[in-house]
Scaffold this motif. Structure first.
Motif, PDB file in Angstrom:
ATOM      1  N   ALA A 268      -2.625  -0.986   3.407  1.00 49.33           N
ATOM      2  CA  ALA A 268      -3.391  -0.489   4.609  1.00 49.33           C
ATOM      3  C   ALA A 268      -4.587  -0.935   4.671  1.00 49.33           C
ATOM      4  CB  ALA A 268      -3.220   1.052   4.733  1.00 49.33           C
ATOM      5  N   HIS A 269      -5.150  -1.660   3.705  1.00 47.83           N
ATOM      6  CA  HIS A 269      -6.521  -2.038   3.766  1.00 47.83           C
ATOM      7  C   HIS A 269      -6.445  -3.582   3.252  1.00 47.83           C
ATOM      8  CE1 HIS A 269     -10.762  -2.074   3.088  1.00 47.83           C
ATOM      9  NE2 HIS A 269     -10.901  -1.420   1.918  1.00 47.83           N
ATOM     10  N   ALA A 272      -3.631  -5.971   3.825  1.00 47.05           N
ATOM     11  CA  ALA A 272      -2.621  -6.420   5.063  1.00 47.05           C
ATOM     12  C   ALA A 272      -2.817  -7.836   5.320  1.00 47.05           C
ATOM     13  CB  ALA A 272      -3.563  -5.741   6.077  1.00 47.05           C
ATOM     14  N   VAL A 299       9.047  -1.915  15.862  1.00 50.98           N
ATOM     15  CA  VAL A 299       7.547  -1.490  15.583  1.00 50.98           C
ATOM     16  C   VAL A 299       7.540  -0.157  16.265  1.00 50.98           C
ATOM     17  CG1 VAL A 299       5.086  -1.888  15.886  1.00 50.98           C
ATOM     18  CG2 VAL A 299       6.453  -3.555  14.800  1.00 50.98           C
ATOM     19  N   LYS A 302       9.953   5.015  16.772  1.00 55.69           N
ATOM     20  CA  LYS A 302       9.305   6.119  16.081  1.00 55.69           C
ATOM     21  C   LYS A 302      10.207   6.613  14.810  1.00 55.69           C
ATOM     22  CE  LYS A 302       5.999   8.080  18.180  1.00 55.69           C
ATOM     23  NZ  LYS A 302       4.632   7.745  17.360  1.00 55.69           N
ATOM     24  N   ARG A 307       5.386  -1.291  10.771  1.00 54.90           N
ATOM     25  CA  ARG A 307       4.201  -1.489  11.587  1.00 54.90           C
ATOM     26  C   ARG A 307       3.857  -3.073  11.895  1.00 54.90           C
ATOM     27  NH1 ARG A 307      -0.580   2.765  10.672  1.00 54.90           N
ATOM     28  NH2 ARG A 307       0.639   4.698  11.381  1.00 54.90           N
ATOM     29  N   LEU A 308       3.121  -3.143  12.883  1.00 52.51           N
ATOM     30  CA  LEU A 308       2.653  -4.534  13.147  1.00 52.51           C
ATOM     31  C   LEU A 308       1.384  -4.798  12.137  1.00 52.51           C
ATOM     32  CD1 LEU A 308       3.032  -7.305  14.502  1.00 52.51           C
ATOM     33  CD2 LEU A 308       2.108  -6.047  16.575  1.00 52.51           C
ATOM     34  N   MET A 309       1.573  -5.669  10.944  1.00 54.02           N
ATOM     35  CA  MET A 309       0.647  -5.794  10.300  1.00 54.02           C
ATOM     36  C   MET A 309      -0.317  -6.617  10.572  1.00 54.02           C
ATOM     37  SD  MET A 309       1.585  -3.430   8.079  1.00 54.02           S
ATOM     38  CE  MET A 309       0.458  -3.523   6.749  1.00 54.02           C
ATOM     39  N   GLY A 310      -1.852  -6.379  10.387  1.00 54.10           N
ATOM     40  CA  GLY A 310      -2.874  -7.109  10.926  1.00 54.10           C
ATOM     41  C   GLY A 310      -3.044  -6.668  12.282  1.00 54.10           C
ATOM     42  N   PHE A 311      -2.496  -5.338  12.730  1.00 55.74           N
ATOM     43  CA  PHE A 311      -2.884  -4.738  14.095  1.00 55.74           C
ATOM     44  C   PHE A 311      -3.346  -3.353  13.566  1.00 55.74           C
ATOM     45  CE2 PHE A 311      -1.857  -6.233  18.293  1.00 55.74           C
ATOM     46  CZ  PHE A 311      -1.797  -7.493  18.113  1.00 55.74           C
ATOM     47  N   ARG A 314      -9.082   1.736  11.928  1.00 52.76           N
ATOM     48  CA  ARG A 314      -9.607   2.887  12.081  1.00 52.76           C
ATOM     49  C   ARG A 314     -10.724   2.917  12.845  1.00 52.76           C
ATOM     50  NH1 ARG A 314      -9.458   7.610   8.989  1.00 52.76           N
ATOM     51  NH2 ARG A 314      -7.307   7.254   9.095  1.00 52.76           N
ATOM     52  N   TYR A 360       2.497   0.450  24.525  1.00 55.00           N
ATOM     53  CA  TYR A 360       2.516   1.078  23.173  1.00 55.00           C
ATOM     54  C   TYR A 360       1.121   0.819  22.477  1.00 55.00           C
ATOM     55  CZ  TYR A 360       3.538   2.218  18.331  1.00 55.00           C
ATOM     56  OH  TYR A 360       3.277   2.671  16.920  1.00 55.00           O
ATOM     57  N   ARG A 364      -2.511   2.779  22.423  1.00 55.03           N
ATOM     58  CA  ARG A 364      -3.095   3.501  21.315  1.00 55.03           C
ATOM     59  C   ARG A 364      -4.129   2.442  20.752  1.00 55.03           C
ATOM     60  NH1 ARG A 364       1.950   4.381  21.581  1.00 55.03           N
ATOM     61  NH2 ARG A 364       3.037   6.077  20.515  1.00 55.03           N
ATOM     62  N   ASN A 369      -6.608  -7.178  13.935  1.00 56.81           N
ATOM     63  CA  ASN A 369      -7.664  -7.260  12.913  1.00 56.81           C
ATOM     64  C   ASN A 369      -7.865  -8.444  12.231  1.00 56.81           C
ATOM     65  OD1 ASN A 369      -6.322  -6.928  10.533  1.00 56.81           O
ATOM     66  ND2 ASN A 369      -5.604  -5.010  11.292  1.00 56.81           N
TER      67      ASN A 369
HETATM   68  N1  ACO Z   1       1.809  -1.100  14.140  1.00 58.88           N
HETATM   69  C1  ACO Z   1       2.228  -0.159  15.063  1.00 58.88           C
HETATM   70  N2  ACO Z   1       1.731   1.143  15.241  1.00 58.88           N
HETATM   71  C2  ACO Z   1       0.451   1.270  14.739  1.00 58.88           C
HETATM   72  C3  ACO Z   1      -0.087   0.599  13.976  1.00 58.88           C
HETATM   73  C4  ACO Z   1       0.441  -0.792  13.825  1.00 58.88           C
HETATM   74  N3  ACO Z   1      -0.233  -1.764  13.102  1.00 58.88           N
HETATM   75  N4  ACO Z   1      -1.283   0.951  13.585  1.00 58.88           N
HETATM   76  C5  ACO Z   1      -1.431   2.244  13.933  1.00 58.88           C
HETATM   77  N5  ACO Z   1      -0.144   2.422  14.984  1.00 58.88           N
HETATM   78  C6  ACO Z   1       0.186   3.762  15.694  1.00 58.88           C
HETATM   79  C7  ACO Z   1       0.506   4.864  14.780  1.00 58.88           C
HETATM   80  O1  ACO Z   1       1.781   4.842  14.511  1.00 58.88           O
HETATM   81  C8  ACO Z   1       0.027   6.069  15.581  1.00 58.88           C
HETATM   82  O2  ACO Z   1       0.968   5.911  16.470  1.00 58.88           O
HETATM   83  P1  ACO Z   1       1.375   7.712  17.073  1.00 58.88           P
HETATM   84  O3  ACO Z   1      -0.031   8.210  17.600  1.00 58.88           O
HETATM   85  O4  ACO Z   1       2.411   7.426  18.208  1.00 58.88           O
HETATM   86  O5  ACO Z   1       1.737   8.384  15.817  1.00 58.88           O
HETATM   87  C9  ACO Z   1      -1.276   5.460  15.960  1.00 58.88           C
HETATM   88  O6  ACO Z   1      -1.141   4.186  16.194  1.00 58.88           O
HETATM   89  C10 ACO Z   1      -2.391   5.760  15.546  1.00 58.88           C
HETATM   90  O7  ACO Z   1      -2.080   5.292  13.988  1.00 58.88           O
HETATM   91  P2  ACO Z   1      -2.904   5.723  12.691  1.00 58.88           P
HETATM   92  O8  ACO Z   1      -2.022   5.302  11.673  1.00 58.88           O
HETATM   93  O9  ACO Z   1      -3.322   7.299  12.784  1.00 58.88           O
HETATM   94  O10 ACO Z   1      -4.395   5.064  12.909  1.00 58.88           O
HETATM   95  P3  ACO Z   1      -5.173   5.209  11.565  1.00 58.88           P
HETATM   96  O11 ACO Z   1      -6.627   4.593  12.226  1.00 58.88           O
HETATM   97  O12 ACO Z   1      -5.363   6.155  10.562  1.00 58.88           O
HETATM   98  O13 ACO Z   1      -4.714   3.588  10.806  1.00 58.88           O
HETATM   99  C11 ACO Z   1      -4.606   1.647   9.998  1.00 58.88           C
HETATM  100  C12 ACO Z   1      -5.510   2.430  10.730  1.00 58.88           C
HETATM  101  C13 ACO Z   1      -4.329   1.948   8.510  1.00 58.88           C
HETATM  102  C14 ACO Z   1      -5.305   0.261   9.776  1.00 58.88           C
HETATM  103  C15 ACO Z   1      -3.528   1.275  10.963  1.00 58.88           C
HETATM  104  O14 ACO Z   1      -3.815   0.810  11.914  1.00 58.88           O
HETATM  105  C16 ACO Z   1      -2.386   0.340  10.076  1.00 58.88           C
HETATM  106  O15 ACO Z   1      -1.757   0.641   9.354  1.00 58.88           O
HETATM  107  N6  ACO Z   1      -2.240  -0.957  10.502  1.00 58.88           N
HETATM  108  C17 ACO Z   1      -1.271  -1.942   9.841  1.00 58.88           C
HETATM  109  C18 ACO Z   1      -2.161  -2.325   8.542  1.00 58.88           C
HETATM  110  C19 ACO Z   1      -3.501  -3.240   8.716  1.00 58.88           C
HETATM  111  O16 ACO Z   1      -3.239  -4.350   9.279  1.00 58.88           O
HETATM  112  N7  ACO Z   1      -4.612  -3.016   7.957  1.00 58.88           N
HETATM  113  C20 ACO Z   1      -5.795  -3.870   7.747  1.00 58.88           C
HETATM  114  C21 ACO Z   1      -6.938  -2.836   8.338  1.00 58.88           C
HETATM  115  S1  ACO Z   1      -8.260  -4.070   8.346  1.00 58.88           S
HETATM  116  C22 ACO Z   1      -8.704  -4.146   6.984  1.00 58.88           C
HETATM  117  O17 ACO Z   1      -8.512  -3.371   6.089  1.00 58.88           O
HETATM  118  C23 ACO Z   1      -9.533  -5.452   6.676  1.00 58.88           C
END
Ligand code: ACO
Length: 431
Positions: A268-269, A272, A299, A302, A307-311, A314, A360, A364, A369
């Protein structure tokens, strides 16, 4: 701290007296309500798992406006730093608060360069790991292990120790990352070569061998330097907060940074970028661009945990400015290497297009990213997927140190100690 004229009033429906809370103003960004005396005044804690609304510190290093998609290091926009400065200039800025003038620049570059070698004994420590160990497992160990090799810079309360450990960490991280890579390959380690740039030296330590001269490709050198700049700091993210919390106990800087490396590893950090590239490769294996729609449907489902990684991010609820810069670098690197038709790049663009138009993601506020494109660039340079997060750790080391030193340098700093809402069993006796 700048105290606002406005005050917050907390009232209770059970007739308990109101509590007045001060509000502080930053230079930009949201104000904060000071709740430090809340427990003493009300016998209650605040509840904010995941720090959704909690500022854990004051900081003057990095500012993010997530709605605008803006990132500033010490006030300078990331776009300008990426265009006009190199990574070591950025390190100087993050550590000292100002960009270096010509003399300061020369001295700082020289200082870092003179510390690039690691204690020779560290290679024997490295040999204890399995050759197929994940590089992040190795790096967590090596960075923490530095405290066993550099005893003269482990007192976090001594400003000189903090300064020397900072330089050592910045200078030696590329050497350690390259050593971890070479060890996995079974190739000899390459000693640093100090007439090369920070990024050029790293490329040589990664891809050179003692058998022949290594020519640094300037386009790849610039791309890597940009990756380093874009990942150098990102205010109070999970790994930075980990470093602060770990360092708040007074532990040595190497141990605190090792904690940051461990936290960064998660998908998640920092993990990714690895996860994003693996995802692209999986879609490619399923049939490539033709399968994007099917993947996006998964993706959005429900009931699936895909998850769509790289998308998503927070803080960014708009395009991550680093992703734009990275996409540009991606074009340059692929053109230089004759990989313009790279199928993963085409796939990434197709995915991005669909996601940006899909309700979708729009609802959101999920945008690409920095990790969405950085994996493609690193793969094109020849960096193995497993090492991507290691490169991120290398680049982020300066941010962790700047944040740690900012905290320790603050005379009011306290050990970090979150509280809890206890929901376990009340006192009971063993039968
Ligand atoms: N793909 C699909 N859906 C997503 C994604 C994603 N990448 N990210 C968030 N969502 C959706 C969630 O399912 C949620 O939907 P809901 O409201 O219907 O339940 C909503 O968007 C909010 O998601 P949260 O997880 O609550 O958002 P949060 O701010 O806590 O998470 C995070 C941020 C962890 C980065 C998340 O977007 C994610 O997992 N992304 C993919 C991993 C990634 O790319 N991480 C890199 C972060 S950047 C870095 O570290 C350099």
């Amino acid at each position: 701290m700048n105290v606002s004229d406005t005050k917050a009033n907390l009232s209770f429906s059970n007739g308990s007296p109101d509590v007045e809370l001060p509000i502080y103003k930053g230079t930009i960004g949201p104000d904060v309500i000071d709740i430090r005396k809340l427990y003493a005044q009300t016998d209650m804690f605040t509840f904010d798992p995941g720090f959704m609304s909690t500022a854990a510190c004051e900081s003057s290093i990095t500012y993010i406006d997530g709605d605008k998609g803006e990132l500033l290091y010490r006030g300078y926009p990331i776009e300008q730093l990426a265009e006009k400065c190199d990574y070591l200039d950025t390190c100087y800025l993050l550590l000292k608060g100002e960009l270096p003038d010509a003399n300061q620049r020369e001295d700082f570059h020289k200082l870092v360069t003179q510390h690039t070698m690691v204690n020779e004994q560290m290679q024997f420590f490295l040999r204890g790991f399995r050759r197929d160990a994940h590089p992040m497992a190795v790096l967590t160990g090596l960075v923490g292990g530095m405290s066993a090799f550099y005893h003269d810079s482990t007192d976090i309360h001594n400003p000189q120790h903090r300064e020397i450990s900072a330089i050592r960490l910045i200078a030696k991280m590329p050497t350690l990352v390259a050593m971890a890579y070479k060890y996995g390959l079974g190739q000899p380690y390459m000693y640093p070569q100090n007439n090369l740039s920070y990024a050029g030296n790293f490329l040589r330590m990664m891809f050179g061998t003692p058998c022949e001269e290594y020519q640094v490709n300037p386009v790849l050198e610039k791309a890597l330097d940009r990756i380093f700049i874009l990942h150098a700091d990102h205010e109070q993210n999970a790994s930075t907060s980990t470093v602060r919390l770990c360092g708040s106990s007074g532990t040595n800087p190497f141990a605190a940074i090792a904690a940051g490396v461990a936290c960064l590893w998660g998908p998640a950090h920092g993990g990714a970028n690895e996860a994003a590239l693996n995802m692209l490769e999986d879609i490619q294996a399923m049939g490539g661009v033709a399968k994007v729609g099917e993947f996006v449907a998964k993706v959005k489902d429900k009931n699936s945990s895909v998850r769509l990684m790289g998308f998503g991010h927070r803080v960014y609820k708009n395009y991550d400015p680093r992703a734009k810069l990275m996409q540009h670098t991606c074009n340059e690197v692929l053109a230089e290497l004759g990989l313009e038709k790279d199928p993963l790049f085409a796939l990434a663009k197709a995915l991005e297009k669909i996601a940006l138009e899909d309700d979708y993601f729009v609802q959101r506020k999920l945008y690409p990213n920095v990790d969405f494109y950085s994996g493609i660039v690193q793969r094109a340079i020849g960096i193995p997927v497993k090492l991507f997060t290691g490169i991120f750790a290398l680049a982020r080391t300066v941010g962790w140190i700047a944040q740690l030193n900012e905290m320790i340098g603050d005379p009011d700093y306290k050990i970090g100690r979150p509280r809890q809402l206890y929901i376990g069993s009340t006192r009971r006796d063993v039968a």
